[in-house]
Design a protein around this motif. Structure first.
Motif, PDB file in Angstrom:
ATOM      1  N   UNK A 292     122.946  61.330 -44.855  1.00 55.12           N
ATOM      2  CA  UNK A 292     121.552  61.043 -44.533  1.00 55.12           C
ATOM      3  C   UNK A 292     120.640  61.420 -45.695  1.00 55.12           C
ATOM      4  N   UNK A 293     120.928  62.542 -46.357  1.00 58.69           N
ATOM      5  CA  UNK A 293     120.115  62.937 -47.509  1.00 58.69           C
ATOM      6  C   UNK A 293     120.250  61.921 -48.640  1.00 58.69           C
ATOM      7  N   UNK A 294     121.482  61.555 -48.931  1.00 57.57           N
ATOM      8  CA  UNK A 294     121.720  60.633 -50.040  1.00 57.57           C
ATOM      9  C   UNK A 294     121.117  59.270 -49.760  1.00 57.57           C
ATOM     10  N   UNK A 295     121.351  58.751 -48.577  1.00 56.76           N
ATOM     11  CA  UNK A 295     120.832  57.422 -48.257  1.00 56.76           C
ATOM     12  C   UNK A 295     119.301  57.417 -48.303  1.00 56.76           C
ATOM     13  N   UNK A 296     118.676  58.453 -47.748  1.00 54.61           N
ATOM     14  CA  UNK A 296     117.218  58.523 -47.781  1.00 54.61           C
ATOM     15  C   UNK A 296     116.673  58.675 -49.183  1.00 54.61           C
ATOM     16  N   UNK A 297     117.331  59.505 -49.979  1.00 58.26           N
ATOM     17  CA  UNK A 297     116.891  59.721 -51.354  1.00 58.26           C
ATOM     18  C   UNK A 297     117.033  58.456 -52.190  1.00 58.26           C
ATOM     19  N   UNK A 340     114.905  54.693 -42.496  1.00 50.69           N
ATOM     20  CA  UNK A 340     113.685  55.372 -42.919  1.00 50.69           C
ATOM     21  C   UNK A 340     113.426  56.640 -42.098  1.00 50.69           C
ATOM     22  N   UNK A 341     112.253  56.739 -41.475  1.00 47.13           N
ATOM     23  CA  UNK A 341     111.870  57.984 -40.802  1.00 47.13           C
ATOM     24  C   UNK A 341     112.784  58.309 -39.630  1.00 47.13           C
ATOM     25  N   UNK A 342     113.416  57.325 -39.021  1.00 56.60           N
ATOM     26  CA  UNK A 342     114.333  57.621 -37.924  1.00 56.60           C
ATOM     27  C   UNK A 342     115.570  58.365 -38.439  1.00 56.60           C
ATOM     28  N   UNK A 343     116.041  57.982 -39.638  1.00 54.61           N
ATOM     29  CA  UNK A 343     117.145  58.733 -40.230  1.00 54.61           C
ATOM     30  C   UNK A 343     116.690  60.118 -40.663  1.00 54.61           C
ATOM     31  N   UNK A 344     115.455  60.225 -41.173  1.00 59.23           N
ATOM     32  CA  UNK A 344     114.923  61.544 -41.519  1.00 59.23           C
ATOM     33  C   UNK A 344     114.796  62.417 -40.273  1.00 59.23           C
ATOM     34  N   UNK A 345     114.438  61.818 -39.149  1.00 53.84           N
ATOM     35  CA  UNK A 345     114.337  62.587 -37.907  1.00 53.84           C
ATOM     36  C   UNK A 345     115.712  63.109 -37.488  1.00 53.84           C
ATOM     37  N   UNK A 346     116.732  62.270 -37.653  1.00 59.18           N
ATOM     38  CA  UNK A 346     118.092  62.711 -37.348  1.00 59.18           C
ATOM     39  C   UNK A 346     118.498  63.854 -38.273  1.00 59.18           C
ATOM     40  N   UNK A 347     118.164  63.714 -39.552  1.00 59.77           N
ATOM     41  CA  UNK A 347     118.467  64.770 -40.507  1.00 59.77           C
ATOM     42  C   UNK A 347     117.699  66.047 -40.172  1.00 59.77           C
ATOM     43  N   UNK A 348     116.436  65.894 -39.749  1.00 60.09           N
ATOM     44  CA  UNK A 348     115.654  67.063 -39.361  1.00 60.09           C
ATOM     45  C   UNK A 348     116.275  67.803 -38.187  1.00 60.09           C
ATOM     46  N   UNK A 349     116.820  67.043 -37.232  1.00 58.77           N
ATOM     47  CA  UNK A 349     117.487  67.684 -36.101  1.00 58.77           C
ATOM     48  C   UNK A 349     118.699  68.483 -36.537  1.00 58.77           C
TER      49      UNK A 349
END
Length: 358
Positions: A292-297, A340-349
């Protein structure tokens, strides 16, 4: 913005090692827009390509990035075939699948693909699966389906079975025009289970495959960056030296590409060292949180590079340069696989639960 440039994308290999890719990249360049030819190249590459987690993950990602750097759609053809080969290998099937394969794991509202055992105890698929790219031209696919226990499992399916019917949707996008993704319908189609129920999503290879897609995105960004550098150099040759804005923009693009490339190199090394082989349901750093970090970055990097380059080069290459315009359109659509932000939300969890390194 040369139409003939066919350079490899370096993640961690020495430049001399990457020279071995050049003949294959030239074949890809000559096959741009010809999907059967690109599928044939994918099958050929699949016979010898490295598999993730076996010591050469960075070389696999360099291969994917380099092909995508030549043509984004070509990378979009190659990546799922190599992913399917890797999935079958991870499940213990060491035989190379025949033909070109894909991976269909998307879900869609109002659509459901079910796997049930017939009277002989064999699995058959019934229902519909959305977002099945090139299904009509593929020989087989790894497909996820809902089981009778309300879980999801992966199956190997031959797409030439008479019970398979592929919709060809009206593809209005300028991007990835040669790779439309439609809904495929299954009627009593035999299916071979791969792994156990939920294995497909829990295996570390699921995360590794997500990172491989990000490597493709990086390859597209590198190609856009090279387009920008080439345009500035050509302008200088014609007496138009780049101003401070253009130089600052090229410097920003260089920083972005260099930092993201280093991140992928580090992740590949960690995968091969066995440091990213746990699922997202474990305590501590997991392969999925890193994916998730890599894909978002990488997705953010791609969008920023595209923005900086288009702001500097203006409308002319988008309007008149086929290679550049196609690359921009293909890449813009391809990175929308990132949520996008939905993946960041998953990463935040996951971060909140302790799945972090800081």
């Amino acid at each position: 913005m040369s139409n003939t440039e066919s350079q490899s994308v370096r993640i961690s290999s020495e430049p001399v090692q990457l020279q071995a890719l050049e003949p294959m990249l030239e074949k890809v360049r000559e096959a741009v827009g010809d999907v059967p030819a690109l599928l044939a190249i994918a099958k050929e590459i699949g016979l010898t390509a490295p598999k993730p987690g076996e010591g050469n993950t960075a070389k696999l990602w360099e291969l994917l990035a380099s092909v995508t750097g030549v043509d984004v759609a070509a990378g979009r053809v190659l990546e799922p075939h190599l992913d399917a080969v890797a999935i079958l290998e991870q499940a213990g099937n060491h035989n190379q699948p025949e033909g070109a394969w894909g991976v269909f794991a998307a879900e869609g509202p109002g659509l459901k693909l079910e796997a049930k055992r017939d009277n002989a105890g064999n699995y058959v698929l019934n229902g519909s699966k959305p977002w099945c790219s090139l299904a009509a031209q593929l020989d087989g696919a790894v497909i996820t389906a809902h089981t009778e226990d309300n879980n999801r499992a992966a199956f190997a399916v031959h797409l030439k079975d008479p019970g398979v019917s592929c919709e060809t949707p009206p593809w209005t996008s300028r991007g990835l025009q040669e790779i439309p993704s439609g809904t495929v319908h299954f009627d009593q189609v035999p299916a071979t289970p791969i792994g156990g129920e939920n294995w497909y999503f829990k295996r570390p290879g699921f995360a590794w495959g997500g990172m491989a897609v990000a490597a493709c995105w990086l390859g597209g960004a590198v190609a856009v960056a090279r387009d920008f550098k080439t345009a500035l150099a050509k302008g200088a040759d014609n007496g138009r030296e780049p101003d401070q804005i253009a130089l600052a923009s090229l410097g920003e693009v260089d920083r972005i590409i260099t930092s993201v490339t280093g991140y992928l190199a580090q992740a590949a090394e960690r995968i091969d060292a066995g440091e990213l082989d746990s699922g997202a349901d474990t305590n501590g750093p997991s392969a999925w949180s890193e994916a998730l970090r890599i894909r978002g970055t990488v997705a953010a990097a791609v969008e920023r590079v595209q923005t900086v380059v288009t702001q500097n080069l203006g409308p002319a290459p988008l309007a008149f340069n086929e290679t550049y315009g196609k690359r921009m359109a293909d890449l813009s659509l391809y990175i929308r696989q990132h949520h996008a932000m939905r993946d960041d939300a998953q990463l935040g969890g996951l971060t909140l639960k302790g799945d972090r390194t800081w």
